[in-house]
Scaffold this motif. Structure first.
Motif, PDB file in Angstrom:
ATOM      1  N   GLN A 199      26.367  40.458  33.751  1.00  0.00           N
ATOM      2  CA  GLN A 199      26.254  39.520  34.870  1.00  0.00           C
ATOM      3  C   GLN A 199      26.874  40.085  36.145  1.00  0.00           C
ATOM      4  O   GLN A 199      26.307  39.948  37.233  1.00  0.00           O
ATOM      5  N   ILE A 200      28.030  40.715  36.008  1.00  0.00           N
ATOM      6  CA  ILE A 200      28.684  41.297  37.177  1.00  0.00           C
ATOM      7  C   ILE A 200      27.835  42.422  37.783  1.00  0.00           C
ATOM      8  O   ILE A 200      27.743  42.558  39.011  1.00  0.00           O
ATOM      9  N   TYR A 201      27.185  43.190  36.936  1.00  0.00           N
ATOM     10  CA  TYR A 201      26.327  44.271  37.447  1.00  0.00           C
ATOM     11  C   TYR A 201      25.188  43.699  38.280  1.00  0.00           C
ATOM     12  O   TYR A 201      24.898  44.187  39.381  1.00  0.00           O
ATOM     13  N   THR A 212      32.598  34.034  35.690  1.00  0.00           N
ATOM     14  CA  THR A 212      31.307  34.474  36.236  1.00  0.00           C
ATOM     15  C   THR A 212      30.161  33.566  35.800  1.00  0.00           C
ATOM     16  O   THR A 212      29.208  33.354  36.548  1.00  0.00           O
ATOM     17  N   GLU A 213      30.252  33.011  34.594  1.00  0.00           N
ATOM     18  CA  GLU A 213      29.145  32.170  34.120  1.00  0.00           C
ATOM     19  C   GLU A 213      29.147  30.784  34.733  1.00  0.00           C
ATOM     20  O   GLU A 213      28.187  30.034  34.568  1.00  0.00           O
ATOM     21  N   ASP A 214      30.222  30.422  35.455  1.00  0.00           N
ATOM     22  CA  ASP A 214      30.285  29.117  36.109  1.00  0.00           C
ATOM     23  C   ASP A 214      30.012  29.193  37.598  1.00  0.00           C
ATOM     24  O   ASP A 214      30.180  28.189  38.299  1.00  0.00           O
ATOM     25  N   LEU A 215      29.610  30.356  38.108  1.00  0.00           N
ATOM     26  CA  LEU A 215      29.333  30.478  39.534  1.00  0.00           C
ATOM     27  C   LEU A 215      28.127  29.622  39.907  1.00  0.00           C
ATOM     28  O   LEU A 215      27.142  29.546  39.180  1.00  0.00           O
ATOM     29  N   GLY A 216      28.238  28.966  41.049  1.00  0.00           N
ATOM     30  CA  GLY A 216      27.159  28.096  41.512  1.00  0.00           C
ATOM     31  C   GLY A 216      27.247  26.679  41.015  1.00  0.00           C
ATOM     32  O   GLY A 216      26.426  25.847  41.409  1.00  0.00           O
ATOM     33  N   GLN A 217      28.221  26.363  40.169  1.00  0.00           N
ATOM     34  CA  GLN A 217      28.387  25.007  39.662  1.00  0.00           C
ATOM     35  C   GLN A 217      29.562  24.357  40.374  1.00  0.00           C
ATOM     36  O   GLN A 217      30.675  24.885  40.355  1.00  0.00           O
ATOM     37  N   ILE A 218      29.336  23.227  41.009  1.00  0.00           N
ATOM     38  CA  ILE A 218      30.353  22.529  41.789  1.00  0.00           C
ATOM     39  C   ILE A 218      30.989  21.456  40.927  1.00  0.00           C
ATOM     40  O   ILE A 218      30.311  20.584  40.382  1.00  0.00           O
ATOM     41  N   GLN A 219      32.304  21.533  40.776  1.00  0.00           N
ATOM     42  CA  GLN A 219      33.046  20.530  40.012  1.00  0.00           C
ATOM     43  C   GLN A 219      33.865  19.623  40.918  1.00  0.00           C
ATOM     44  O   GLN A 219      33.974  18.428  40.678  1.00  0.00           O
ATOM     45  N   TYR A 220      34.458  20.185  41.976  1.00  0.00           N
ATOM     46  CA  TYR A 220      35.250  19.407  42.923  1.00  0.00           C
ATOM     47  C   TYR A 220      34.758  19.710  44.328  1.00  0.00           C
ATOM     48  O   TYR A 220      34.378  20.836  44.639  1.00  0.00           O
ATOM     49  N   LEU A 221      34.776  18.708  45.193  1.00  0.00           N
ATOM     50  CA  LEU A 221      34.401  18.848  46.592  1.00  0.00           C
ATOM     51  C   LEU A 221      35.543  18.309  47.438  1.00  0.00           C
ATOM     52  O   LEU A 221      35.863  17.127  47.374  1.00  0.00           O
ATOM     53  N   PHE A 222      36.195  19.190  48.203  1.00  0.00           N
ATOM     54  CA  PHE A 222      37.313  18.805  49.044  1.00  0.00           C
ATOM     55  C   PHE A 222      36.840  18.695  50.490  1.00  0.00           C
ATOM     56  O   PHE A 222      36.011  19.484  50.940  1.00  0.00           O
ATOM     57  N   ILE A 225      35.365  36.931  15.531  1.00  0.00           N
ATOM     58  CA  ILE A 225      36.043  37.780  16.506  1.00  0.00           C
ATOM     59  C   ILE A 225      35.040  38.572  17.336  1.00  0.00           C
ATOM     60  O   ILE A 225      35.222  38.803  18.542  1.00  0.00           O
ATOM     61  N   SER A 226      33.948  38.976  16.718  1.00  0.00           N
ATOM     62  CA  SER A 226      32.942  39.752  17.452  1.00  0.00           C
ATOM     63  C   SER A 226      32.263  38.922  18.536  1.00  0.00           C
ATOM     64  O   SER A 226      31.659  39.486  19.454  1.00  0.00           O
ATOM     65  N   LEU A 227      32.361  37.589  18.439  1.00  0.00           N
ATOM     66  CA  LEU A 227      31.747  36.747  19.463  1.00  0.00           C
ATOM     67  C   LEU A 227      32.391  36.991  20.821  1.00  0.00           C
ATOM     68  O   LEU A 227      31.697  37.023  21.848  1.00  0.00           O
ATOM     69  N   TYR A 228      33.713  37.166  20.855  1.00  0.00           N
ATOM     70  CA  TYR A 228      34.385  37.417  22.127  1.00  0.00           C
ATOM     71  C   TYR A 228      33.944  38.744  22.728  1.00  0.00           C
ATOM     72  O   TYR A 228      33.788  38.869  23.949  1.00  0.00           O
ATOM     73  N   VAL A 229      33.762  39.750  21.871  1.00  0.00           N
ATOM     74  CA  VAL A 229      33.305  41.047  22.370  1.00  0.00           C
ATOM     75  C   VAL A 229      31.897  40.933  22.954  1.00  0.00           C
ATOM     76  O   VAL A 229      31.601  41.487  24.022  1.00  0.00           O
ATOM     77  N   SER A 230      31.040  40.167  22.296  1.00  0.00           N
ATOM     78  CA  SER A 230      29.673  39.981  22.804  1.00  0.00           C
ATOM     79  C   SER A 230      29.680  39.238  24.137  1.00  0.00           C
ATOM     80  O   SER A 230      28.915  39.567  25.062  1.00  0.00           O
ATOM     81  N   ILE A 231      30.557  38.237  24.263  1.00  0.00           N
ATOM     82  CA  ILE A 231      30.633  37.486  25.517  1.00  0.00           C
ATOM     83  C   ILE A 231      31.107  38.375  26.658  1.00  0.00           C
ATOM     84  O   ILE A 231      30.583  38.309  27.787  1.00  0.00           O
ATOM     85  N   GLU A 232      32.088  39.234  26.400  1.00  0.00           N
ATOM     86  CA  GLU A 232      32.582  40.126  27.450  1.00  0.00           C
ATOM     87  C   GLU A 232      31.506  41.122  27.880  1.00  0.00           C
ATOM     88  O   GLU A 232      31.402  41.455  29.064  1.00  0.00           O
ATOM     89  N   ILE A 233      30.704  41.596  26.929  1.00  0.00           N
ATOM     90  CA  ILE A 233      29.617  42.526  27.280  1.00  0.00           C
ATOM     91  C   ILE A 233      28.584  41.817  28.148  1.00  0.00           C
ATOM     92  O   ILE A 233      28.079  42.377  29.134  1.00  0.00           O
ATOM     93  N   VAL A 234      28.266  40.565  27.814  1.00  0.00           N
ATOM     94  CA  VAL A 234      27.319  39.800  28.632  1.00  0.00           C
ATOM     95  C   VAL A 234      27.882  39.581  30.035  1.00  0.00           C
ATOM     96  O   VAL A 234      27.152  39.645  31.036  1.00  0.00           O
ATOM     97  N   ARG A 256      36.005  40.333  40.905  1.00  0.00           N
ATOM     98  CA  ARG A 256      37.335  40.796  40.513  1.00  0.00           C
ATOM     99  C   ARG A 256      37.866  40.083  39.276  1.00  0.00           C
ATOM    100  O   ARG A 256      39.025  40.251  38.921  1.00  0.00           O
ATOM    101  N   ALA A 257      37.071  39.262  38.640  1.00  0.00           N
ATOM    102  CA  ALA A 257      37.510  38.539  37.442  1.00  0.00           C
ATOM    103  C   ALA A 257      36.332  38.374  36.501  1.00  0.00           C
ATOM    104  O   ALA A 257      35.176  38.287  36.925  1.00  0.00           O
ATOM    105  N   LEU A 258      36.634  38.353  35.208  1.00  0.00           N
ATOM    106  CA  LEU A 258      35.599  38.211  34.189  1.00  0.00           C
ATOM    107  C   LEU A 258      35.569  36.813  33.564  1.00  0.00           C
ATOM    108  O   LEU A 258      34.759  36.571  32.679  1.00  0.00           O
ATOM    109  N   ASN A 259      36.446  35.918  34.008  1.00  0.00           N
ATOM    110  CA  ASN A 259      36.592  34.665  33.259  1.00  0.00           C
ATOM    111  C   ASN A 259      35.729  33.534  33.776  1.00  0.00           C
ATOM    112  O   ASN A 259      35.549  32.548  33.066  1.00  0.00           O
TER     113      ASN A 259
END
Length: 276
Positions: free
Chosen positions: A207-209, A234-244, A194-203, A229-232
């Motif tokens: 990142q947002i800072y 942030t670690e995937d920013l800059g990674q392209i999965q789909y190109l429209f 359970i503490s893993l989720y708390v550590s991920i949110e702190i990280v 405006r979202a915490l879910n």
């Protein structure tokens, strides 16, 4: 709705389906045969034909069925005779038809799967690992409970494992195994991180800072930096999965910028948009 009447003399109806497929150009729908030749409006109270069509589905480009008149004559139905929910009638004064799909059975509702929640790869991987930990915990506790019950059923006179009640009676092996299952749940619950989720949110907060403090993201015209405006994701920013891509220029900007010109041998230039 199956189209039975249209005020257009040719028996057609113009609709706009931008709410379904994003296309703003008008499409034509045709009145069912034999009804297209009628000059007057269709009286719903005198409608005696029978319509048989396929079961409700989410295919917007298919509709199969037939309309059987009172004289047993059958007329085929196709997608050209069907008005879908979400369409807008254009250049047609009035239409009339009979509803074949309604409520949650319409094609528009069947294609509505609800909003999609965005999850990063790290979050999906963490959820999968936690589920495996819960499954491993359940297996360990179930194994311990079964072993405890089997042990007590074979060796009943061991007071250390089966403490008697104040009246001298001992607990049955099945009930003792049930108690042992929940005891091991309490003892081994540290297996679930359970503490893993708390550590991920702190990280993620860190990142947002750093993202909001990055001077490369500062907009001089707006006078502001990027806003997270979202915490879910942030670690995937800059990674392209789909190109429209779109041929209508939705993702591009057609902008004419004055750079320089020459009039009567004199060179005029714009310092911000071109070199002088």
């Amino acid at each position: 709705m199956v189209l039975l009447f249209s005020t257009d003399p040719d028996g057609i109806c113009h609709i706009e389906t931008s709410g379904l497929d994003g296309e703003s150009n008008l499409k034509q729908k045709q009145v069912v045969r034999r009804y297209a030749e009628q000059d007057s409006e269709v009286d719903p109270e005198k409608f005696s034909s029978r319509i048989e069509c396929e079961s409700p589905n989410n295919d917007l480009n298919r509709f199969r069925g037939f309309l059987e008149h009172s004289n047993k004559e059958r007329v085929g139905l196709s997608k050209e005779n069907l008005l879908l929910r979400g369409c807008t009638i254009r250049n047609t004064e009035a239409v009339m038809g009979i509803v074949v799909y309604a409520g949650h059975e319409t094609k528009a509702m069947l294609n509505n799967s609800g909003p999609r929640y965005k999850r990063s790869k790290l979050e999906r991987r963490a959820n999968t690992d936690v589920l495996w930990c819960v499954l491993l915990l359940a297996i360990m506790c179930l194994t311990g409970a079964l072993g405890h019950g089997i042990w007590l059923s074979r060796y009943e006179n061991i007071p250390f494992f089966n403490i008697p009640e104040p009246d001298g009676h001992t607990t049955s092996p099945v009930l003792a195994g049930f108690y042992m299952f929940w005891t091991m749940i309490i003892l081994l619950q540290v297996l679930i991180p359970i503490s893993l989720y708390v550590s991920i949110e702190i990280v993620k907060l860190g990142q947002i800072y750093f993202i909001q403090s990055d001077v490369d993201f500062y907009n001089e015209k707006m006078g502001s930096t990027v806003q997270c405006r979202a915490l879910n994701i942030t670690e995937d920013l800059g990674q392209i999965q789909y190109l429209f891509s779109d041929k209508t220029g939705t993702l591009t900007e057609n902008k004419m910028v004055f750079r320089r010109c020459s009039v009567a041998g004199f060179d005029y230039c714009h310092e911000e948009n071109g070199e002088c």
